[in-house]
Scaffold this active site. Structure first.
Site, PDB file in Angstrom:
ATOM      1  N   LYS A  81       0.852  -1.196   0.000  1.00 38.68           N
ATOM      2  CA  LYS A  81       0.000   0.000   0.000  1.00 38.68           C
ATOM      3  C   LYS A  81       0.888   1.247   0.000  1.00 38.68           C
ATOM      4  CE  LYS A  81      -4.543   0.900   0.362  1.00 38.68           C
ATOM      5  NZ  LYS A  81      -5.641   0.186  -0.273  1.00 38.68           N
ATOM      6  N   GLY A 178     -23.988   4.487   3.936  1.00 38.52           N
ATOM      7  CA  GLY A 178     -23.210   4.918   2.785  1.00 38.52           C
ATOM      8  C   GLY A 178     -23.710   4.277   1.508  1.00 38.52           C
ATOM      9  N   GLY A 180     -22.757   5.460  -1.799  1.00 40.37           N
ATOM     10  CA  GLY A 180     -21.999   6.078  -2.882  1.00 40.37           C
ATOM     11  C   GLY A 180     -21.631   5.080  -3.957  1.00 40.37           C
ATOM     12  N   VAL A 182     -19.831   2.232  -4.245  1.00 36.77           N
ATOM     13  CA  VAL A 182     -20.063   0.810  -3.993  1.00 36.77           C
ATOM     14  C   VAL A 182     -21.429   0.592  -3.354  1.00 36.77           C
ATOM     15  CG1 VAL A 182     -19.297  -1.218  -2.686  1.00 36.77           C
ATOM     16  CG2 VAL A 182     -17.614   0.245  -3.822  1.00 36.77           C
TER      17      VAL A 182
END
Length: 354
Positions: A81, A178, A180, A182
């Site tokens: 990452k 949420g 959004g 996804v």
């Protein structure tokens, strides 16, 4: 002065570098946690971290999570990452080029992709400097949201099968935090599956659209976690399952797309003690990684093959639930143990070939 790279020695990590270039206002980290399964593949997070310690802590946590996600998702990649500290000057071309040069320094051990505040146009500029990146339409992958959402949907079906003997979601009360990129796609899948939907989001337009298109019932953001429901699906920020919120939960299971839902590792055990089935988020949301990793296929990415692989999240999650029940441990711990077993098996196979 140019790019200044410091190799940091961190126990449990193969390689961690800190990169600085004052002339281009660049400061960030790349962590390679484990490449037993393949080259490190992970997103690029660009946010205004308060300090270097915060960015370092984030890159260590996220890269380890990518190792676990890749192992369970069978992507043949390892965990890595990047966390880049967003400066006041913003994501200038020089800033992104400095990062790309750091990626080249790792000689293919880390493959970068999109993540928070790193978008397609940013990745394109990065790709001009380094070939070690994935997630652009031309490599056959592109935006992974649709595969992430489908993997979460299959996880919800698997959870229903485990809890109630059928993966039908007809009439099941599901609360989404949420809706959004996804969460919005997941909402549509759940609607067509006949679920009774409840949603929260900070964008009023998304709530209105959800109410109109999917008969979803809007819930205040501070009420969604405590709402009585069958399944809670966190699809926004991480760390929302903690010592404060867990006692308030009123659901049978938590199955969502958000990364790092558990604020602390121990919170997985608290859910288990409270009798709430927790689907480990690094498996539930692995569809996005599976999609991006498909770009490494020498024959090229193929959407149908990616779909087949994402569908395997369902039996894998059932396997984890069964393992947890057999060992009388939490699903979080069962998932971690399964990952360690898979990594050990891969190491043994590689050593036997030497």
């Amino acid at each position: 002065m140019g790019l200044h790279i410091i190799e940091l020695k961190i126990d449990g990590y193969e390689r961690v570098i800190e990169i600085q270039d004052p002339a281009r206002d660049f400061h960030g980290f790349i962590a390679i946690h484990n490449t037993t399964m393949g080259p490190g593949l992970g997103g690029t997070r660009i946010i205004p971290y308060a300090n270097r310690e915060e960015a370092l802590e984030d890159v260590l946590r996220l890269s380890k999570g990518m190792t676990y996600k890749a192992a369970l998702g069978n992507t043949h990649t390892g965990g890595s990452k990047s966390t880049l500290i967003l400066p006041p000057s913003g994501k200038t071309p020089g800033f992104l080029q400095a990062f790309a040069e750091a990626v080249n320094y790792l000689e293919g051990k880390h493959i970068c992709a999109q993540d928070m505040n790193c978008f397609e146009e940013n990745l394109r500029l990065i790709n001009q400097v380094t070939p070690h990146c994935l997630g652009l339409p031309e490599d056959g992958t592109g935006n992974p949201a649709r595969f992430t959402a489908w993997g979460v949907f299959k996880s919800i079906q698997a959870t229903a099968k485990y809890l109630w003997g059928s993966d039908s979601l007809e009439g099941k009360k599901i609360a989404l935090q949420g809706i959004g990129g996804v969460g919005g796609r997941l909402l549509e899948h759940l609607f067509w599956a006949g679920a009774d939907l409840f949603v929260s989001d900070f964008q009023d337009k998304l709530l209105k659209d959800a109410e109109y298109k999917y008969a979803a019932k809007p819930v205040a953001s501070d009420k969604i976690l405590s709402l009585e429901c069958d399944i809670l699906a966190p699809c926004a920020r991480g760390g929302i399952l903690n010592s404060v919120t867990i006692p308030q939960l009123n659901c049978a299971a938590v199955v969502g797309a958000a990364n790092n839902q558990l604020l602390e590792i121990e919170d997985g055990e608290k859910l288990h003690t409270q009798g709430i089935l927790y689907a480990p988020d690094y498996l539930v949301n692995a569809g996005g990684l599976i999609n991006i990793a498909a770009g490494l296929d020498p024959n090229g990415a193929h959407a149908q093959k990616t779909l087949q692989k994402v569908n395997q999240i369902y039996p894998r999650l059932i396997e984890i639930y069964d393992l947890a029940k057999k060992r009388e441990i939490s699903p979080r711990l069962a998932a971690d143990q399964l990952v360690e077993t898979l990594l050990d098996e891969e190491k043994s196979e590689k050593n036997a070939m030497v």
